[in-house]
Scaffold this motif. Structure first.
Motif, PDB file in Angstrom:
ATOM      1  N   CYS A  99     -25.155  27.329  -3.245  1.00 29.62           N
ATOM      2  CA  CYS A  99     -25.610  25.949  -3.448  1.00 29.62           C
ATOM      3  C   CYS A  99     -25.620  25.579  -4.924  1.00 29.62           C
ATOM      4  O   CYS A  99     -25.936  24.448  -5.278  1.00 29.62           O
ATOM      5  N   LEU A 100     -25.279  26.546  -5.790  1.00 30.76           N
ATOM      6  CA  LEU A 100     -25.262  26.342  -7.231  1.00 30.76           C
ATOM      7  C   LEU A 100     -26.611  25.919  -7.800  1.00 30.76           C
ATOM      8  O   LEU A 100     -26.677  25.245  -8.819  1.00 30.76           O
ATOM      9  N   SER A 101     -27.669  26.284  -7.109  1.00 33.13           N
ATOM     10  CA  SER A 101     -28.976  26.005  -7.699  1.00 33.13           C
ATOM     11  C   SER A 101     -29.206  27.050  -8.787  1.00 33.13           C
ATOM     12  O   SER A 101     -28.678  28.156  -8.732  1.00 33.13           O
ATOM     13  N   ILE A 102     -29.965  26.672  -9.793  1.00 33.15           N
ATOM     14  CA  ILE A 102     -30.223  27.573 -10.913  1.00 33.15           C
ATOM     15  C   ILE A 102     -31.729  27.793 -11.011  1.00 33.15           C
ATOM     16  O   ILE A 102     -32.509  26.854 -10.947  1.00 33.15           O
ATOM     17  N   LYS A 103     -32.101  29.041 -11.131  1.00 34.36           N
ATOM     18  CA  LYS A 103     -33.513  29.376 -11.262  1.00 34.36           C
ATOM     19  C   LYS A 103     -33.676  29.993 -12.630  1.00 34.36           C
ATOM     20  O   LYS A 103     -33.016  30.977 -12.962  1.00 34.36           O
ATOM     21  N   ILE A 104     -34.523  29.385 -13.441  1.00 34.07           N
ATOM     22  CA  ILE A 104     -34.709  29.899 -14.786  1.00 34.07           C
ATOM     23  C   ILE A 104     -36.174  30.231 -14.963  1.00 34.07           C
ATOM     24  O   ILE A 104     -37.029  29.377 -14.765  1.00 34.07           O
ATOM     25  N   GLN A 105     -36.456  31.482 -15.294  1.00 33.69           N
ATOM     26  CA  GLN A 105     -37.841  31.959 -15.398  1.00 33.69           C
ATOM     27  C   GLN A 105     -38.668  31.501 -14.192  1.00 33.69           C
ATOM     28  O   GLN A 105     -39.727  30.926 -14.342  1.00 33.69           O
ATOM     29  N   ASN A 106     -38.129  31.702 -12.996  1.00 33.73           N
ATOM     30  CA  ASN A 106     -38.813  31.389 -11.743  1.00 33.73           C
ATOM     31  C   ASN A 106     -38.979  29.911 -11.424  1.00 33.73           C
ATOM     32  O   ASN A 106     -39.645  29.551 -10.466  1.00 33.73           O
ATOM     33  N   THR A 107     -38.399  29.045 -12.237  1.00 31.18           N
ATOM     34  CA  THR A 107     -38.444  27.621 -11.909  1.00 31.18           C
ATOM     35  C   THR A 107     -37.058  27.213 -11.423  1.00 31.18           C
ATOM     36  O   THR A 107     -36.069  27.492 -12.096  1.00 31.18           O
ATOM     37  N   VAL A 108     -37.018  26.578 -10.269  1.00 34.81           N
ATOM     38  CA  VAL A 108     -35.713  26.182  -9.745  1.00 34.81           C
ATOM     39  C   VAL A 108     -35.303  24.841 -10.331  1.00 34.81           C
ATOM     40  O   VAL A 108     -36.060  23.888 -10.319  1.00 34.81           O
ATOM     41  N   VAL A 109     -34.106  24.809 -10.870  1.00 34.22           N
ATOM     42  CA  VAL A 109     -33.547  23.552 -11.386  1.00 34.22           C
ATOM     43  C   VAL A 109     -32.374  23.222 -10.491  1.00 34.22           C
ATOM     44  O   VAL A 109     -31.369  23.911 -10.502  1.00 34.22           O
ATOM     45  N   ASP A 110     -32.513  22.225  -9.658  1.00 38.94           N
ATOM     46  CA  ASP A 110     -31.375  21.959  -8.774  1.00 38.94           C
ATOM     47  C   ASP A 110     -30.877  20.542  -8.897  1.00 38.94           C
ATOM     48  O   ASP A 110     -30.039  20.101  -8.149  1.00 38.94           O
ATOM     49  N   THR A 111     -31.378  19.835  -9.869  1.00 34.11           N
ATOM     50  CA  THR A 111     -30.968  18.434  -9.994  1.00 34.11           C
ATOM     51  C   THR A 111     -30.013  18.247 -11.166  1.00 34.11           C
ATOM     52  O   THR A 111     -30.107  17.293 -11.886  1.00 34.11           O
ATOM     53  N   TRP A 112     -29.140  19.184 -11.348  1.00 33.78           N
ATOM     54  CA  TRP A 112     -28.166  19.004 -12.415  1.00 33.78           C
ATOM     55  C   TRP A 112     -26.846  18.546 -11.839  1.00 33.78           C
ATOM     56  O   TRP A 112     -26.550  18.798 -10.695  1.00 33.78           O
ATOM     57  N   ASN A 113     -26.120  17.861 -12.675  1.00 28.36           N
ATOM     58  CA  ASN A 113     -24.848  17.302 -12.243  1.00 28.36           C
ATOM     59  C   ASN A 113     -23.817  18.409 -12.095  1.00 28.36           C
ATOM     60  O   ASN A 113     -23.432  19.063 -13.050  1.00 28.36           O
ATOM     61  N   LYS A 114     -23.370  18.606 -10.855  1.00 27.63           N
ATOM     62  CA  LYS A 114     -22.508  19.754 -10.590  1.00 27.63           C
ATOM     63  C   LYS A 114     -21.100  19.585 -11.169  1.00 27.63           C
ATOM     64  O   LYS A 114     -20.325  20.517 -11.205  1.00 27.63           O
ATOM     65  N   GLU A 115     -20.794  18.383 -11.660  1.00 26.24           N
ATOM     66  CA  GLU A 115     -19.493  18.177 -12.296  1.00 26.24           C
ATOM     67  C   GLU A 115     -19.488  18.723 -13.733  1.00 26.24           C
ATOM     68  O   GLU A 115     -18.455  19.047 -14.281  1.00 26.24           O
ATOM     69  N   ASP A 116     -20.668  18.775 -14.335  1.00 26.28           N
ATOM     70  CA  ASP A 116     -20.745  19.306 -15.691  1.00 26.28           C
ATOM     71  C   ASP A 116     -20.456  20.801 -15.652  1.00 26.28           C
ATOM     72  O   ASP A 116     -20.736  21.469 -14.681  1.00 26.28           O
ATOM     73  N   GLY A 117     -19.915  21.320 -16.741  1.00 28.50           N
ATOM     74  CA  GLY A 117     -19.619  22.750 -16.792  1.00 28.50           C
ATOM     75  C   GLY A 117     -20.897  23.564 -16.763  1.00 28.50           C
ATOM     76  O   GLY A 117     -21.926  23.156 -17.302  1.00 28.50           O
ATOM     77  N   LEU A 118     -20.827  24.712 -16.122  1.00 30.65           N
ATOM     78  CA  LEU A 118     -21.996  25.573 -16.002  1.00 30.65           C
ATOM     79  C   LEU A 118     -22.430  26.096 -17.370  1.00 30.65           C
ATOM     80  O   LEU A 118     -23.608  26.304 -17.629  1.00 30.65           O
ATOM     81  N   GLU A 119     -21.444  26.281 -18.241  1.00 31.47           N
ATOM     82  CA  GLU A 119     -21.750  26.803 -19.579  1.00 31.47           C
ATOM     83  C   GLU A 119     -22.698  25.869 -20.325  1.00 31.47           C
ATOM     84  O   GLU A 119     -23.725  26.289 -20.861  1.00 31.47           O
ATOM     85  N   ASP A 120     -22.358  24.593 -20.338  1.00 30.48           N
ATOM     86  CA  ASP A 120     -23.197  23.615 -21.041  1.00 30.48           C
ATOM     87  C   ASP A 120     -24.566  23.487 -20.400  1.00 30.48           C
ATOM     88  O   ASP A 120     -25.578  23.350 -21.080  1.00 30.48           O
ATOM     89  N   ILE A 121     -24.555  23.507 -19.064  1.00 26.67           N
ATOM     90  CA  ILE A 121     -25.813  23.374 -18.342  1.00 26.67           C
ATOM     91  C   ILE A 121     -26.744  24.543 -18.658  1.00 26.67           C
ATOM     92  O   ILE A 121     -27.927  24.363 -18.960  1.00 26.67           O
ATOM     93  N   MET A 122     -26.191  25.752 -18.606  1.00 32.62           N
ATOM     94  CA  MET A 122     -26.965  26.957 -18.893  1.00 32.62           C
ATOM     95  C   MET A 122     -27.559  26.876 -20.288  1.00 32.62           C
ATOM     96  O   MET A 122     -28.727  27.150 -20.514  1.00 32.62           O
ATOM     97  N   ARG A 123     -26.710  26.507 -21.229  1.00 34.81           N
ATOM     98  CA  ARG A 123     -27.102  26.429 -22.632  1.00 34.81           C
ATOM     99  C   ARG A 123     -28.261  25.439 -22.781  1.00 34.81           C
ATOM    100  O   ARG A 123     -29.294  25.744 -23.366  1.00 34.81           O
ATOM    101  N   GLU A 124     -28.061  24.275 -22.187  1.00 35.73           N
ATOM    102  CA  GLU A 124     -29.072  23.228 -22.299  1.00 35.73           C
ATOM    103  C   GLU A 124     -30.410  23.688 -21.714  1.00 35.73           C
ATOM    104  O   GLU A 124     -31.470  23.455 -22.297  1.00 35.73           O
ATOM    105  N   MET A 125     -30.328  24.365 -20.565  1.00 36.22           N
ATOM    106  CA  MET A 125     -31.568  24.772 -19.902  1.00 36.22           C
ATOM    107  C   MET A 125     -32.294  25.876 -20.662  1.00 36.22           C
ATOM    108  O   MET A 125     -33.514  25.858 -20.773  1.00 36.22           O
TER     109      MET A 125
END
Ligand SMILES: [Zn+2]
Ligand SMILES: [Zn+2]
Length: 368
Positions: free
Chosen positions: A52-78
């Protein structure tokens, strides 16, 4: 060069006569007594669900990111946001990030490690030199199915949705309508968590599927109900205990389509009618005597009407002639002619036109 104001001063701790001073301390001693530290996390865990491409960072789920954006940028930003969130200071500071996060590595399965450097600069004391320090954060990234996807794969569902006809089968149009409604709702929920249906099935007996959540099942049931003037009820059934030992109920949402559907032929008060429209409380009928439409209380029709749709035999006719009062009709199956009343013919039919209808108990009826 010494200035007048600094002449003769010395550090209260180490005694140096080298300024500048703050609160009678030299820079070195002042900073030792008032250390500046920034609380930068040295480890951050990220879990990405490949399904589902949901991302969990330090136990917080972030699932409202734009899936068209690259994962690299998203990861970095988060990750950067996470680091900044944790810094609590009154000091004005400046930051710069540098990392080795790489899209191609993120896309690989398994555990990946990245490093992020946070460079902090600040100048909290006018008198002294700038503060500068690099902090390092290890980012551990794992690609693995999230809990919700694991449940989905295991066929988890909380509710069953059923659509049935009241004492009848569903027409083909109704089957298509219901599938259309379900499709539309599922498109709306395409990005929502835990929103899926399992094993959808449509046939003349109705529509059935398993639904991931009660909320979604109820949403679909309500929309079908209002689109079809149907009735809805919910049956609660104790199913099992979950991991915490709490009872889990599996609900069945049942929508019953009205007994009469548009196009049904009924006998009511010794007259023949065709059903034109049904709402929650009313039913609109058209009389075969004069093609006038009339609204009735739905319950009354349901209790006292007699459905004949299955008992009539379809027949096609030709309007042969009309004198403004009476008409001659020919049945196209045996070319037999009948005299009839113009009032019984659908409005606006011209001589030479075909008429669809049926025969019931030796009498012709004209629909359109
Ligand atoms: Zn000193
Ligand atoms: Zn997932």
């Amino acid at each position: 060069m010494r200035t007048i104001s600094q002449s003769g001063r010395f550090c209260a701790v180490c005694g140096t006569t080298e300024g500048p001073y703050l609160e009678n301390l030299c820079e070195k001693c002042y900073k030792k007594e008032n250390p500046i530290e920034f609380d930068i996390q040295n480890k951050i865990n990220v879990i990405i669900c490949p399904l589902c491409l949901s991302i969990k960072i330090q136990n917080t789920v972030v699932d409202t990111w734009n899936k068209e954006d690259g994962l690299e940028d998203i990861m970095r930003e988060m990750v950067e946001r996470k680091i900044l969130e944790k810094i609590h200071t009154d000091i004005d500071y400046h930051y710069e990030f540098e990392d080795n996060i790489e899209e191609s590595k993120i896309m690989n399965y398994g555990v990946k490690e990245f490093e992020l450097r946070t460079n902090i600069t600040a100048k909290p004391f006018e008198e002294f030199s700038e503060f500068e320090k690099n902090y390092h954060t290890r980012i551990k990234m794992v690609r693995t199915s999230c809990d919700l996807c694991v449940r989905h794969k295991a066929g988890y569902f909380e509710a069953i949705l059923q659509v049935r006809g009241e004492n009848r089968k569903l027409t083909e149009t109704e089957q298509e309508n219901i599938e259309g409604i379900v499709d539309r709702i599922m498109t709306r929920y395409i990005d929502a968590k835990m929103s899926y249906i399992i094993d959808p099935e449509t046939d003349v007996d109705g529509f059935t599927c398993k639904v991931s959540t009660k909320y979604l099942a109820e949403t679909i049931a309500r929309e079908i109900k209002s689109a079809t003037a149907g009735k809805m009820n919910v049956a609660y059934e104790l199913k099992t205990k979950n991991k915490e030992g709490i009872d889990v109920y599996q609900n069945t949402y049942l929508v019953r389509l009205p007994e009469y559907a548009s196009g049904d032929i009924i006998e009511f008060e010794n007259k023949m009618w065709i059903v034109k429209q049904i709402t929650e409380r009313q039913i609109k009928l058209e009389s075969f005597d004069n093609h006038e439409q009339k609204k009735f209380d739905r319950k009354r029709i349901e209790n006292r009407g007699k459905k004949l749709t299955e008992s009539v035999v379809e027949r096609e006719f030709l309007l042969v002639s009309s004198d403004g009062m009476n008409v001659v009709i020919m049945a196209l199956d045996n070319y037999e002619n009948f005299d009839d009343d113009l009032k019984r013919i659908p409005l606006n039919k011209q001589v030479g036109e075909n008429i669809m209808g049926f025969i019931y108990e030796d009498r012709n009826y004209y629909i359109e």
